[in-house]
Design an enzyme around this catalytic site. Sequence first.
Site, PDB file in Angstrom:
ATOM      1  N   PHE A 202      34.822  39.371  45.715  1.00 48.91           N
ATOM      2  CA  PHE A 202      35.136  40.086  44.476  1.00 48.91           C
ATOM      3  C   PHE A 202      36.288  39.457  43.716  1.00 48.91           C
ATOM      4  O   PHE A 202      36.427  39.658  42.502  1.00 48.91           O
ATOM      5  CB  PHE A 202      35.444  41.560  44.789  1.00 48.91           C
ATOM      6  CG  PHE A 202      36.824  41.844  45.292  1.00 48.91           C
ATOM      7  CD1 PHE A 202      37.822  42.290  44.443  1.00 48.91           C
ATOM      8  CD2 PHE A 202      37.141  41.675  46.637  1.00 48.91           C
ATOM      9  CE1 PHE A 202      39.102  42.559  44.905  1.00 48.91           C
ATOM     10  CE2 PHE A 202      38.406  41.958  47.109  1.00 48.91           C
ATOM     11  CZ  PHE A 202      39.390  42.393  46.246  1.00 48.91           C
ATOM     12  N   LYS A 203      37.117  38.669  44.385  1.00 48.15           N
ATOM     13  CA  LYS A 203      38.260  38.047  43.708  1.00 48.15           C
ATOM     14  C   LYS A 203      37.822  37.106  42.588  1.00 48.15           C
ATOM     15  O   LYS A 203      38.589  36.821  41.675  1.00 48.15           O
ATOM     16  CB  LYS A 203      39.115  37.287  44.725  1.00 48.15           C
ATOM     17  CG  LYS A 203      39.605  38.109  45.921  1.00 48.15           C
ATOM     18  CD  LYS A 203      40.596  39.162  45.532  1.00 48.15           C
ATOM     19  CE  LYS A 203      41.047  39.996  46.723  1.00 48.15           C
ATOM     20  NZ  LYS A 203      41.947  39.335  47.643  1.00 48.15           N
ATOM     21  N   ASP A 204      36.569  36.615  42.660  1.00 52.40           N
ATOM     22  CA  ASP A 204      36.087  35.717  41.603  1.00 52.40           C
ATOM     23  C   ASP A 204      36.083  36.380  40.233  1.00 52.40           C
ATOM     24  O   ASP A 204      36.236  35.708  39.213  1.00 52.40           O
ATOM     25  CB  ASP A 204      34.666  35.238  41.926  1.00 52.40           C
ATOM     26  CG  ASP A 204      34.616  34.240  43.069  1.00 52.40           C
ATOM     27  OD1 ASP A 204      35.536  33.413  43.175  1.00 52.40           O
ATOM     28  OD2 ASP A 204      33.653  34.287  43.858  1.00 52.40           O
TER      29      ASP A 204
ATOM     30  N   LEU B 199      39.704  35.930  39.082  1.00 49.21           N
ATOM     31  CA  LEU B 199      40.321  34.606  39.143  1.00 49.21           C
ATOM     32  C   LEU B 199      39.552  33.540  38.380  1.00 49.21           C
ATOM     33  O   LEU B 199      40.136  32.547  37.953  1.00 49.21           O
ATOM     34  CB  LEU B 199      40.543  34.223  40.602  1.00 49.21           C
ATOM     35  CG  LEU B 199      41.685  35.059  41.214  1.00 49.21           C
ATOM     36  CD1 LEU B 199      41.700  34.959  42.731  1.00 49.21           C
ATOM     37  CD2 LEU B 199      43.031  34.621  40.635  1.00 49.21           C
TER      38      LEU B 199
ATOM     39  N   THR C 163      41.535  35.752  48.252  1.00 50.73           N
ATOM     40  CA  THR C 163      42.264  35.426  47.020  1.00 50.73           C
ATOM     41  C   THR C 163      42.478  33.928  46.892  1.00 50.73           C
ATOM     42  O   THR C 163      42.300  33.351  45.811  1.00 50.73           O
ATOM     43  CB  THR C 163      43.626  36.141  46.987  1.00 50.73           C
ATOM     44  OG1 THR C 163      43.425  37.539  46.870  1.00 50.73           O
ATOM     45  CG2 THR C 163      44.457  35.675  45.801  1.00 50.73           C
TER      46      THR C 163
END
Length: 451
Positions: free
Chosen positions: A109-111, A114, A142
């Site tokens: 989900f960090k994509d 970021l 992350t």
Amino acid sequence: MRFVSTRGGCEPRSFSDAVSEGLAPDGGLFVPESLPDISGSLDSWAGLPYSELCFEFMRLFADDIPEDVLYGVAKKSYSRFDVPEVAPLRKLDDSLYLLELYHGPTLAFKDFALQFLGNLYEHLLSISGRKINVLGATSGDTGSAAISGLLGKKNVNIFILYPDGKISPLQERQMTCTGASNVFPIAIDGSFDDAQAIVKSLFGDLEFKRKYGLSAVNSINLARILAQCVYYIYAWLKLPKSQKKVKFIVPTGNFGNVLAGWIASKCGLPDCSFRVATNRNDILYRLFNSGTYELGELVPSCAPSMDIQVASNFERFIWYLAGADAVRSAMEGFSKTGKWEFKNFRSEGFSASRADDSEIERIIADVYKRYGAVVDPHTACAFKDLSGDGESRVILSTAHPAKFPVLVGRVLGKEPKSEILDALKSLRITRKRMPAKASDIREYIAENAIK
């Protein structure tokens, strides 16, 4: 729009300045001085592609960036996801949904935040002519997502600290097998909390921060939280009209993921409540059940990205509840004693659950048996205590199960696969192993910083 520090010790900033600085000079986190009201826009946003919804939401905050540029940043940021929906909402039963947030380039989900932040940095550097050194800490996903977002971009080097031996081997390979000259993974002898403390210490050294143009990718960076608000809105818009009263159930360790949903609700996303799903490192579970924020022993778990005892984004939550004076008091007390008791604590629509390792394994097996869904150990935590009160429940699936092939394979009798991850297994690992000392990390950055 102006952005202020949670600790109230510096002048307000523009969106671009708040993003570029990351951590406020007084040690606080930037927050919008006021929140916009999106309630009147929801009908017109229904049916928008994900990137256009991101643009519509972010333009309310990034008012110092030309709209055509912001639109281009949003469009580019979600072009590398492997499904057209970007964040598919999968129905499991009549009132239970799985929001799949692992279709980006690093399968986590960090994509969502970021990729956006990396492209935003690229724009800001192109107009300023500056060079920056991005510094972050990771408990798993992350780091790889930040590296992917900044991989090969001009005028930026990235330094990512992670706890040696305490993330999955594939998570480590995603950070250490890029071959990019602007990427510096640092494996420290310590925990994620140690890594995060070093990052905050270096950002607190204002002369060092200025000299080397330090900027942040951790969820201390405001742009990350705002970009994550979008998938809550997207999921809510996808629900049938009869199911718009919804509880979002969110695996979280650093509180940033679930805070984004709460901020979306404060902007006018209606009828939302939030369940914080923790693993055995349960500081947030204990907080929302007792009103006491207290360090416990950090114990490695099979859901390593949530092996955290200091949830840095909780500071933003305190600011919204009680203001800068309360933040300063709470952070000072917590830094001295590792504990803070909130008088007349208000949960503000939050509840919490906790799952230990044995429960996580049972849940993975049960979810597969009931729904045919294969989930990673972090997402599994969110299936604990699925009680409802006439509301829809949306579980945020935060990572692809193939990032944890040994555990998931042992439970289900077959390993989940990903071509992206399989390709990493033959590549050479390049990293720097260092003690968990801010002085040593400072020296290493000084030696390798882009200037």
